[in-house]
Write a protein that holds these residues in place. Structure first.
Motif, mmCIF file in Angstrom:
data_model
loop_
_atom_site.group_PDB
_atom_site.id
_atom_site.type_symbol
_atom_site.label_atom_id
_atom_site.label_comp_id
_atom_site.label_asym_id
_atom_site.label_seq_id
_atom_site.Cartn_x
_atom_site.Cartn_y
_atom_site.Cartn_z
ATOM 1 N N GLU A 191 0.826 -1.200 0.000
ATOM 2 C CA GLU A 191 0.000 0.000 0.000
ATOM 3 C C GLU A 191 0.863 1.254 0.000
ATOM 4 N N VAL A 192 0.374 2.272 -0.704
ATOM 5 C CA VAL A 192 0.968 3.601 -0.604
ATOM 6 C C VAL A 192 0.472 4.226 0.691
ATOM 7 N N VAL A 193 1.397 4.661 1.549
ATOM 8 C CA VAL A 193 1.043 5.252 2.838
ATOM 9 C C VAL A 193 1.014 6.773 2.745
ATOM 10 N N LYS A 194 2.011 7.342 2.076
ATOM 11 C CA LYS A 194 2.078 8.805 1.953
ATOM 12 C C LYS A 194 2.921 9.153 0.735
ATOM 13 N N VAL A 195 2.561 10.251 0.090
ATOM 14 C CA VAL A 195 3.315 10.750 -1.064
ATOM 15 C C VAL A 195 3.647 12.213 -0.808
ATOM 16 N N ARG A 196 4.909 12.558 -0.971
ATOM 17 C CA ARG A 196 5.358 13.935 -0.784
ATOM 18 C C ARG A 196 6.009 14.434 -2.074
ATOM 19 N N ILE A 197 5.709 15.668 -2.438
ATOM 20 C CA ILE A 197 6.356 16.335 -3.564
ATOM 21 C C ILE A 197 7.295 17.383 -2.991
ATOM 22 N N LEU A 198 8.589 17.287 -3.339
ATOM 23 C CA LEU A 198 9.601 18.176 -2.780
ATOM 24 C C LEU A 198 10.223 19.018 -3.883
ATOM 25 N N ASP A 199 10.534 20.275 -3.544
ATOM 26 C CA ASP A 199 11.216 21.126 -4.515
ATOM 27 C C ASP A 199 12.724 20.916 -4.433
ATOM 28 N N GLY A 200 13.470 21.758 -5.121
ATOM 29 C CA GLY A 200 14.917 21.598 -5.173
ATOM 30 C C GLY A 200 15.604 21.785 -3.849
ATOM 31 N N ASP A 201 14.937 22.461 -2.912
ATOM 32 C CA ASP A 201 15.507 22.673 -1.580
ATOM 33 C C ASP A 201 15.049 21.626 -0.582
ATOM 34 N N THR B 71 11.332 16.150 -6.513
ATOM 35 C CA THR B 71 11.454 14.800 -5.972
ATOM 36 C C THR B 71 10.078 14.327 -5.507
ATOM 37 N N VAL B 72 9.731 13.098 -5.876
ATOM 38 C CA VAL B 72 8.500 12.472 -5.395
ATOM 39 C C VAL B 72 8.905 11.359 -4.428
ATOM 40 N N GLU B 73 8.514 11.489 -3.171
ATOM 41 C CA GLU B 73 8.794 10.468 -2.159
ATOM 42 C C GLU B 73 7.533 9.654 -1.902
ATOM 43 N N ILE B 74 7.675 8.338 -1.940
ATOM 44 C CA ILE B 74 6.538 7.443 -1.729
ATOM 45 C C ILE B 74 6.847 6.551 -0.537
ATOM 46 N N LEU C 149 10.185 -6.800 -1.294
ATOM 47 C CA LEU C 149 9.680 -5.818 -0.341
ATOM 48 C C LEU C 149 8.976 -6.535 0.801
ATOM 49 N N GLU C 150 9.202 -6.062 2.016
ATOM 50 C CA GLU C 150 8.458 -6.560 3.166
ATOM 51 C C GLU C 150 8.548 -5.517 4.260
ATOM 52 N N GLY C 151 7.388 -5.109 4.768
ATOM 53 C CA GLY C 151 7.367 -4.089 5.794
ATOM 54 C C GLY C 151 7.384 -2.689 5.199
ATOM 55 N N PRO C 152 7.694 -1.673 6.018
ATOM 56 C CA PRO C 152 7.678 -0.289 5.541
ATOM 57 C C PRO C 152 8.915 0.056 4.725
ATOM 58 N N GLY C 153 8.773 1.077 3.899
ATOM 59 C CA GLY C 153 9.900 1.556 3.111
ATOM 60 C C GLY C 153 9.555 2.855 2.414
ATOM 61 N N THR C 154 10.550 3.449 1.798
ATOM 62 C CA THR C 154 10.374 4.700 1.061
ATOM 63 C C THR C 154 11.157 4.609 -0.238
ATOM 64 N N ILE C 155 10.537 5.029 -1.310
ATOM 65 C CA ILE C 155 11.239 5.108 -2.588
ATOM 66 C C ILE C 155 11.133 6.538 -3.091
ATOM 67 N N HIS D 55 16.044 11.653 -14.732
ATOM 68 C CA HIS D 55 15.537 11.259 -13.431
ATOM 69 C C HIS D 55 16.321 10.079 -12.897
ATOM 70 N N ARG D 56 16.083 9.727 -11.613
ATOM 71 C CA ARG D 56 16.697 8.550 -10.997
ATOM 72 C C ARG D 56 15.842 8.128 -9.822
ATOM 73 N N TRP D 57 15.935 6.841 -9.483
ATOM 74 C CA TRP D 57 15.174 6.269 -8.385
ATOM 75 C C TRP D 57 16.127 5.908 -7.242
ATOM 76 N N ALA D 58 15.590 5.897 -6.000
ATOM 77 C CA ALA D 58 16.355 5.438 -4.843
ATOM 78 C C ALA D 58 15.402 4.791 -3.856
ATOM 79 N N LEU D 59 15.733 3.592 -3.413
ATOM 80 C CA LEU D 59 14.895 2.842 -2.481
ATOM 81 C C LEU D 59 15.601 2.757 -1.143
#
Length: 393
Positions: free
Chosen positions: A261-271, A285-288, A329-335, A388-392
């Protein structure tokens, strides 16, 4: 005049009712047979120099249609007309021999593709250079890594002067840099007038290369049209039969089976500040944040954006197409998806965020147009596909 014409084509296979393959010992036995139609009443025309994408679930008939176009199998009914020299990238590397050298394999591939011995020999340096295997071409193929074999097979195929190129799920060759190199070369072939029919589960590839798309389901054509429109319809249909979930508080719709499940999504600017207003050039940056309620292998994360003014998709990015292996994947995480440069025209957008099963069979959690985004105007809109690039974590 169309270079490829398909009229009311059907392809039928007769299978054993037991599900077991027939052998020499069982051939004399009278066992009942069942019919399976891999294609039914398929009509399609492809103009010279056009690129058409084939999309659909596994078993929808995409590969069978390509095999019919390539002449590997004959249709049970209907008519196929192909005007031009065809080369198929349908099972990359299958015809390579492990005891032959890289050069011998490349030479043989070129000959089988229809080149003369002189033409094939003249193209060997180009094949080796594109595959980045110049120092290995005299070595036996059995010493090559899997990636080296795929690069050699792809390079040999695209240097065989095709007039019609048929591609089946093989555009993830090598690392991201080499994949981009392959895409650029395919775009050069397009510019030179080569006709391409491409089957892929990677919708971003279809959108990048195709002018039109064909959505296939159960061996039949479900819809033909402009690529973005067909992809949009297909994605919506993928959610049919998937449980609807409570909408996200900010709007949009939500579907998914719920293992992740998606728990929260944040949109971040360059700062690094959370916001929904981004400059036209970015970065963003989109944090999921997600929760995997059970072990899930090789999930696919995707983020796309649609303009509210006309519904046009501005970008569509996912971890699988970008070669980012998420793993189990298992448990909480952020990508995090970081876009170095936005390349978007100023205006109002909505972001889609999804987590999918490893083969795109269904979404674990898909939030459609749930996240508002305002992009400030800039002087000139750029091309699609922002860096772009991804990070988990």
């Amino acid at each position: 005049m169309s270079e490829i014409e398909v009229h009311q084509v059907g392809k039928r296979y007769r299978l054993s009712s037991t599900g077991m393959p027939r052998t020499l010992q069982t051939l004399p036995e009278r066992t009942s047979r069942i019919e399976q139609w891999a294609l039914r009443d398929v009509d399609l025309s492809v103009a010279r120099g056009e690129t058409v994408g084939l999309i659909g679930r596994n078993g929808s008939g995409k590969s069978t249609l390509l095999r019919v176009l390539a002449g590997i199998t004959r249709p049970t009914c209907g008519r196929v007309v192909v005007r031009g020299r065809v080369h198929g990238l349908l099972s990359l590397g299958e015809g390579l021999h492990p005891l032959l050298s890289g050069e011998e394999n490349a030479f043989t591939t070129a000959i089988l593709a229809g080149l003369t011995r002189r033409e094939a020999r003249r193209r060997l340096p180009d094949i080796a250079a594109f595959a980045e295997l110049e120092e290995h071409m005299d070595q036996p193929l059995r010493t090559f890594s899997a990636g080296m074999r795929l690069r050699l097979a792809f390079s040999a195929a695209i240097h065989a002067n095709p007039e019609i190129l048929l591609i089946d799920e093989i555009l993830s060759v090598g690392d991201l840099r080499f994949q981009e190199k392959c895409f650029v070369y395919l775009q050069q072939l397009q510019s030179s007038g080569v006709t391409i029919v491409l089957a892929s589960h990677e919708l971003a590839q279809i959108l990048r290369l195709s002018q039109r798309a064909v959505w296939m389901a159960d061996g039949q054509v479900r819809h033909i049209g402009e690529a973005a429109e067909v992809v949009e319809r297909y994605e919506q249909a993928m959610n049919e039969g998937v449980p609807a979930r409570e909408p996200w508080p900010e709007g949009g719709s939500r579907h998914g089976t719920g293992e992740v499940e998606v728990v929260k999504v944040r949109i971040l600017d360059g700062d690094g500040m959370e916001t929904n207003v981004i400059g036209g050039t970015g970065p963003m940056t989109v944090e999921i944040d997600f929760m995997a309620h059970q072990a899930v292998p090789d999930a696919i994360f995707g983020v796309s954006a649609h303009a509210l003014s006309d519904g046009v998709r501005a970008f569509d990015l996912n971890t699988r197409a970008d070669g980012h292996v998420v793993g189990s994947l298992e448990g909480p995480g952020t990508i995090r998806l970081h876009l170095d440069r936005m390349n978007l025209e100023g205006g109002s957008y909505r972001l889609d965020v999804g987590i999918y099963e490893a083969k795109w069979a269904f979404p674990y959690d898909y939030l459609w147009q749930a996240f508002p985004l305002e992009v400030q105007p800039r002087e000139r809109p750029g091309r699609q596909g922002p860096p772009h690039r991804w990070a988990l974590e």
